[in-house]
Enzyme design. Structure first.
Site, PDB file in Angstrom:
ATOM      1  NE  ARG A   1      61.910 -53.405 -16.294  1.00  0.00           N
ATOM      2  CZ  ARG A   1      60.809 -52.684 -15.554  1.00  0.00           C
ATOM      3  NH1 ARG A   1      60.089 -53.354 -15.121  1.00  0.00           N
ATOM      4  NH2 ARG A   1      60.960 -51.408 -15.127  1.00  0.00           N
TER       5      ARG A   1
ATOM      6  CE  LYS B   1      58.281 -58.011 -19.003  1.00  0.00           C
ATOM      7  NZ  LYS B   1      56.912 -57.597 -19.248  1.00  0.00           N
TER       8      LYS B   1
ATOM      9  CB  CYS C   1      57.651 -65.534  -2.640  1.00  0.00           C
ATOM     10  SG  CYS C   1      56.143 -65.951  -3.703  1.00  0.00           S
TER      11      CYS C   1
ATOM     12  NE  ARG D   1      49.668 -53.605 -17.055  1.00  0.00           N
ATOM     13  CZ  ARG D   1      50.842 -54.156 -17.611  1.00  0.00           C
ATOM     14  NH1 ARG D   1      51.897 -53.855 -17.345  1.00  0.00           N
ATOM     15  NH2 ARG D   1      50.453 -54.862 -18.849  1.00  0.00           N
TER      16      ARG D   1
ATOM     17  CG  HIS E   1      60.863 -64.254  -5.648  1.00  0.00           C
ATOM     18  ND1 HIS E   1      60.337 -65.510  -5.554  1.00  0.00           N
ATOM     19  CD2 HIS E   1      59.557 -63.620  -6.154  1.00  0.00           C
ATOM     20  CE1 HIS E   1      59.216 -65.787  -5.615  1.00  0.00           C
ATOM     21  NE2 HIS E   1      58.637 -64.641  -5.927  1.00  0.00           N
TER      22      HIS E   1
ATOM     23  CG  ASP F   1      47.669 -65.280 -26.872  1.00  0.00           C
ATOM     24  OD1 ASP F   1      48.008 -66.430 -27.595  1.00  0.00           O
ATOM     25  OD2 ASP F   1      48.138 -64.241 -27.298  1.00  0.00           O
TER      26      ASP F   1
ATOM     27  CB  THR G   1      52.776 -57.633  -8.214  1.00  0.00           C
ATOM     28  OG1 THR G   1      52.677 -57.760  -9.552  1.00  0.00           O
ATOM     29  CG2 THR G   1      51.438 -57.840  -7.618  1.00  0.00           C
TER      30      THR G   1
ATOM     31  CG  ASN H   1      56.619 -67.808  -7.844  1.00  0.00           C
ATOM     32  OD1 ASN H   1      57.458 -68.201  -7.112  1.00  0.00           O
ATOM     33  ND2 ASN H   1      55.726 -66.662  -7.708  1.00  0.00           N
TER      34      ASN H   1
ATOM     35  CD  GLU I   1      51.323 -68.845  -0.832  1.00  0.00           C
ATOM     36  OE1 GLU I   1      50.625 -67.635  -0.749  1.00  0.00           O
ATOM     37  OE2 GLU I   1      50.642 -69.899  -1.144  1.00  0.00           O
TER      38      GLU I   1
ATOM     39  CB  SER J   1      53.950 -60.128  -1.679  1.00  0.00           C
ATOM     40  OG  SER J   1      54.260 -60.337  -3.284  1.00  0.00           O
TER      41      SER J   1
END
Lengths: 352, 131
Positions: free
Chosen positions: A246, A242, A113, A202, A237, A29, A204, A269, A81, A299
């Site tokens: 946040r 979103k 990253c 999640r 980053h 979707d 992450t 990204n 990377e 990460s």
């Protein structure tokens, strides 16, 4: 000694793919990616573009703005990377192409990253220590997301290069403070010989990205004795649209402060290039005296944070190379999934 | 292409280094030992500006093995703003938009590679100048 950015530049491939074109192949979707992650399209490198080619173009733009002799660059660091070789440095090709060899230190960095900001940090440190006159830190990637994986909607390509130096007359923005925040947090990785990365879904988010980015941001604010309202611009980053919004909200920054450097909804990204390219977009429009907070994330996991203050020279040099928003918007070609899969070498070809 | 052969051409393939005759000023790419205009033997090496114009172009649909994965692609002769002409792929635009005289800029790109395990060869390709 005051050390800062004396040259900056970005480079972005011209091809884009829309989220809808990826979603329809996998029966996903598109609206949920656009609404939930604020991703609309991403850059796609051509078959003849890789971390080295993007780095060279970004480095040349940085050189054009700096006006320095490339022979005076004492270090070239490429963070990525997606280095084209497993064993053979990207930095030497970049240094050779810009004319900085042979009196030059080169190394490749890798930290998911965050590799780009590592190069900036080390180049800054060497100039500050008086070991080199100028140092170049580059963040560049042509990242891969596994077909159908959530990362495929965001993994993009781009590069940003920064020349650090201590010349007062060439200073575009001073580095006022740095702070790094590192922990062993297994949220995303790619094992040796694997083509695609794996991630913790999640996991992450809260314990990885948010804990690390807010940890670095709070650390540098405390160390520099500054508050969110002391900054005109902030760039975090940007794995999706979103997360940086946040993070800004958690830390007390407004949407206006992150808006200029938040490129991910239309760029994707760019991994090691992500917050560095965002910083170039900010420098393209910032006024002298504006204070900027940059906070990368890699990460694994870690963040490098920098406080910059913009100098008058930014107005003289910003149009000596293409502005980042212009690179994002001009001469863009849209590709569909088939061409994208070919460009990203996702199609298995016959052995010859 | 053997890595050593590729390496010897780095000044030209990586940096577009040309040579200008110290006597008559004619520029050569790649550099040469004797000027074909004045027989001069003294040259100044310089990096060409990366801009030029398309002199002529064609579409390669059946390339040599080295470029087989890239076909079809546009190939052109570029008149560099610094004088010399060179042959280059023209990329990042649809074939129907190719025009003689169109301004281009040379951008650093992968030229070829020795399969999946061999050396990667870099150089320049022409892209349309963004207006």
């Amino acid at each position: 000694m005051v050390v800062g950015i004396v040259g900056y530049g970005a480079h972005i491939p011209r091809r884009r793919i829309k989220v809808e074109d990826i979603a329809k192949v996998w029966g996903a979707d598109a609206a949920s990616y656009k609404r939930g992650l604020e991703l609309f399209q991403k850059s796609v490198p051509a078959l003849d573009e890789d971390t080295i080619t993007l780095s060279v173009e970004a480095a040349r733009n940085a050189l054009a703005r700096s006006g320095i002799d490339p022979k005076d660059i004492g270090a070239v660091y490429v963070g990525s990377e997606s280095h084209p070789y497993a064993v053979k440095p990207s930095g030497v090709t970049v240094a050779e192409a810009i004319g900085a060899t042979p009196d030059c230190h080169c190394a490749d960095f890798e930290f998911a990253c965050k590799a780009g900001s590592e190069g900036m940090f080390v180049a800054y440190g060497l100039v500050k220590a008086g070991l080199i006159k100028y140092g170049m830190g580059i963040g560049a990637d042509t990242s891969q997301g596994a077909p159908g994986d959530a990362l495929e909607y965001s993994a993009a390509a781009g590069a940003a290069a920064f020349i650090m130096g201590a010349d007062e007359e060439r200073m575009i923005a001073t580095v006022d403070e740095t702070f790094s925040f590192m922990t062993d947090t297994p949220d995303f990785w790619r094992r040796e010989h694997q083509f695609y990365p794996a991630h913790g879904g999640r996991f992450t988010g809260e314990p990885a990205y948010f804990r690390t980015v807010t940890g670095a941001a709070r650390g540098i604010l405390e160390k520099s004795n500054l508050k969110p309202e002391d900054f005109k611009y902030v760039v975090f980053h940007q794995p999706n649209g979103k997360f940086p919004k946040r993070a800004a909200k958690i830390l007390g920054f407004s949407f206006e402060q992150i808006d200029v450097g938040r490129l991910v909804p239309w760029l994707g990204n760019t991994y090691s290039g992500s917050s560095p390219i965002g910083l170039t977009a900010i420098l393209d429009v910032a006024d002298p005296g504006d204070r900027i907070l940059m906070c990368s994330y890699g990460s694994g996991a870690g963040s490098d944070a920098f406080v910059f203050t913009v100098r008058d020279r930014v107005r003289e040099v910003r149009d000596l190379a293409p502005r980042t928003r212009w690179l994002m918007d001009e001469n863009v070609t849209y590709v569909e999934y088939g061409e994208y899969a070919k460009m990203r070498r996702k199609i298995r070809l016959a052995e010859k | 292409m053997p890595p050593a052969r590729s390496w010897r051409a780095y000044p030209q393939t990586y940096r577009l280094e040309a040579a200008r005759c110290s006597k008559c000023g004619k520029a050569f790419f790649p550099p040469r030992l004797v000027c074909n205009k004045c027989n001069g033997r003294q040259f100044e090496h310089f990096e060409m500006k990366h801009t030029g114009k398309v002199v002529t172009h064609t579409i390669i649909r059946t390339p040599s093995d080295e470029f087989s994965g890239q076909a079809p692609f546009a190939l052109g002769i570029i008149q560099m703003d610094d004088g010399p002409r060179l042959t280059s792929q023209i990329v990042d635009l649809p074939f129907e938009e190719l025009r003689i005289g169109m301004p281009v800029r040379l951008e650093f790109r992968r030229i070829s590679s020795e399969g999946e395990a061999g050396a990667i060869h870099y150089g320049h390709k022409a892209v349309p100048v963004r207006i």
